[in-house]
Design a protein around this motif. Structure first.
Motif, PDB file in Angstrom:
ATOM      1  N   VAL A   1      -6.849  -6.510   0.609  1.00 37.67           N
ATOM      2  CA  VAL A   1      -7.052  -5.214   0.470  1.00 37.67           C
ATOM      3  C   VAL A   1      -7.399  -4.971  -0.858  1.00 37.67           C
ATOM      4  CG1 VAL A   1      -4.868  -4.505   0.267  1.00 37.67           C
ATOM      5  CG2 VAL A   1      -6.229  -2.904   1.287  1.00 37.67           C
ATOM      6  N   LYS A   2      -8.242  -3.778  -0.985  1.00 37.70           N
ATOM      7  CA  LYS A   2      -8.828  -3.179  -2.317  1.00 37.70           C
ATOM      8  C   LYS A   2      -8.173  -2.079  -2.563  1.00 37.70           C
ATOM      9  CE  LYS A   2     -12.515  -2.917  -5.484  1.00 37.70           C
ATOM     10  NZ  LYS A   2     -14.202  -2.627  -5.442  1.00 37.70           N
ATOM     11  N   LEU A   3      -7.482  -1.799  -3.639  1.00 40.29           N
ATOM     12  CA  LEU A   3      -6.942  -0.204  -4.404  1.00 40.29           C
ATOM     13  C   LEU A   3      -7.826  -0.002  -5.378  1.00 40.29           C
ATOM     14  CD1 LEU A   3      -3.401  -1.009  -4.055  1.00 40.29           C
ATOM     15  CD2 LEU A   3      -4.355   0.683  -2.683  1.00 40.29           C
TER      16      LEU A   3
ATOM     17  N   GLU B   1      -9.034   1.469  -0.853  1.00 37.34           N
ATOM     18  CA  GLU B   1     -10.835   1.843  -0.511  1.00 37.34           C
ATOM     19  C   GLU B   1     -11.061   1.081   0.592  1.00 37.34           C
ATOM     20  OE1 GLU B   1     -14.397  -0.700  -2.336  1.00 37.34           O
ATOM     21  OE2 GLU B   1     -13.437   0.440  -3.850  1.00 37.34           O
ATOM     22  N   THR B   2     -10.925  -0.370   0.897  1.00 35.82           N
ATOM     23  CA  THR B   2     -10.942  -1.099   2.216  1.00 35.82           C
ATOM     24  C   THR B   2      -9.699  -1.322   3.163  1.00 35.82           C
ATOM     25  OG1 THR B   2     -10.127  -3.103   1.093  1.00 35.82           O
ATOM     26  CG2 THR B   2     -12.696  -2.503   0.835  1.00 35.82           C
TER      27      THR B   2
ATOM     28  N   LEU C   1       0.754  -1.288  -0.024  1.00 33.51           N
ATOM     29  CA  LEU C   1       0.007  -0.083  -0.030  1.00 33.51           C
ATOM     30  C   LEU C   1       0.768   1.338   0.061  1.00 33.51           C
ATOM     31  CD1 LEU C   1      -2.899  -1.024   2.570  1.00 33.51           C
ATOM     32  CD2 LEU C   1      -2.995  -0.660   0.180  1.00 33.51           C
ATOM     33  N   LYS C   2       1.975   1.443   1.053  1.00 31.76           N
ATOM     34  CA  LYS C   2       2.814   2.574   0.651  1.00 31.76           C
ATOM     35  C   LYS C   2       3.546   2.650  -0.398  1.00 31.76           C
ATOM     36  CE  LYS C   2       7.142   3.440   2.770  1.00 31.76           C
ATOM     37  NZ  LYS C   2       8.097   2.829   3.959  1.00 31.76           N
ATOM     38  N   ASP C   3       3.979   1.443  -1.103  1.00 28.01           N
ATOM     39  CA  ASP C   3       4.530   1.697  -2.278  1.00 28.01           C
ATOM     40  C   ASP C   3       3.519   1.942  -3.611  1.00 28.01           C
ATOM     41  OD1 ASP C   3       7.004   0.888  -1.261  1.00 28.01           O
ATOM     42  OD2 ASP C   3       6.797  -1.325  -1.809  1.00 28.01           O
TER      43      ASP C   3
END
Length: 159
Positions: A153-155, A141-142, A131-133
């Protein structure tokens, strides 16, 4: 997007090139003005009576048409699967895949399959690192969801 001679209404609510309101004008007159100024007459709202039309430069009209087409396409959710014991090269490859998908306008579901309950913390750390990268390409989103045999996890893409 309806433009120029495809506009069938008898009269239109016309907006000029710089956003100035030109009032209600017969369509033939609006088309003549567009040809004189070497611009396009584009209908921006068919839901009004008379329809709202704008004088737009030809290059700008093409750009707006392309962006409208992009907005019409429904975003897909692509799933990327990982394991908690991923090596650096594989991590980079998955990260690049995610960036490509997000920049293409689709959402990404990151899923890590867990073989034991002890891998949950490692999976969570891996997802946080991803997520950070990926924060320049997409937004979360979640939250990170740990459930049974997987962490996910959703992006969504940045638009």
């Amino acid at each position: 997007m309806i433009a120029n001679e495809k506009i069938k209404a008898a009269e239109v609510q016309l907006t000029g090139i710089n956003g100035e309101d030109l009032g209600i004008v017969p369509t033939a007159e609006a088309l003549a003005l567009a040809k004189k100024l070497k611009v396009d007459l584009v209908c921006t709202s068919l839901y009004q009576s008379p329809p709202l039309c704008t004088l737009i430069a030809k290059a700008q009209a093409k750009q707006e048409k392309a962006s409208a087409k992009k907005r019409e396409r429904a975003a897909k959710v692509k799933e990327i699967r990982l394991t908690p014991h991923i090596e650096d090269h594989d991590y980079d490859t998955k990260k690049q895949q995610c960036e490509k998908i997000l920049r293409g306008g689709d959402a990404v579901q990151l899923v890590i399959r867990l073989s034991s309950s002890k891998e949950g913390d490692k999976a969570k750390e891996l997802l946080q690192a991803l997520l950070k990268d990926l924060k320049e390409a997409g937004k979360q989103e979640t939250g990170i969801q740990l459930s049974g045999k997987q962490a996910a996890v959703k992006l969504n893409p940045l638009d």
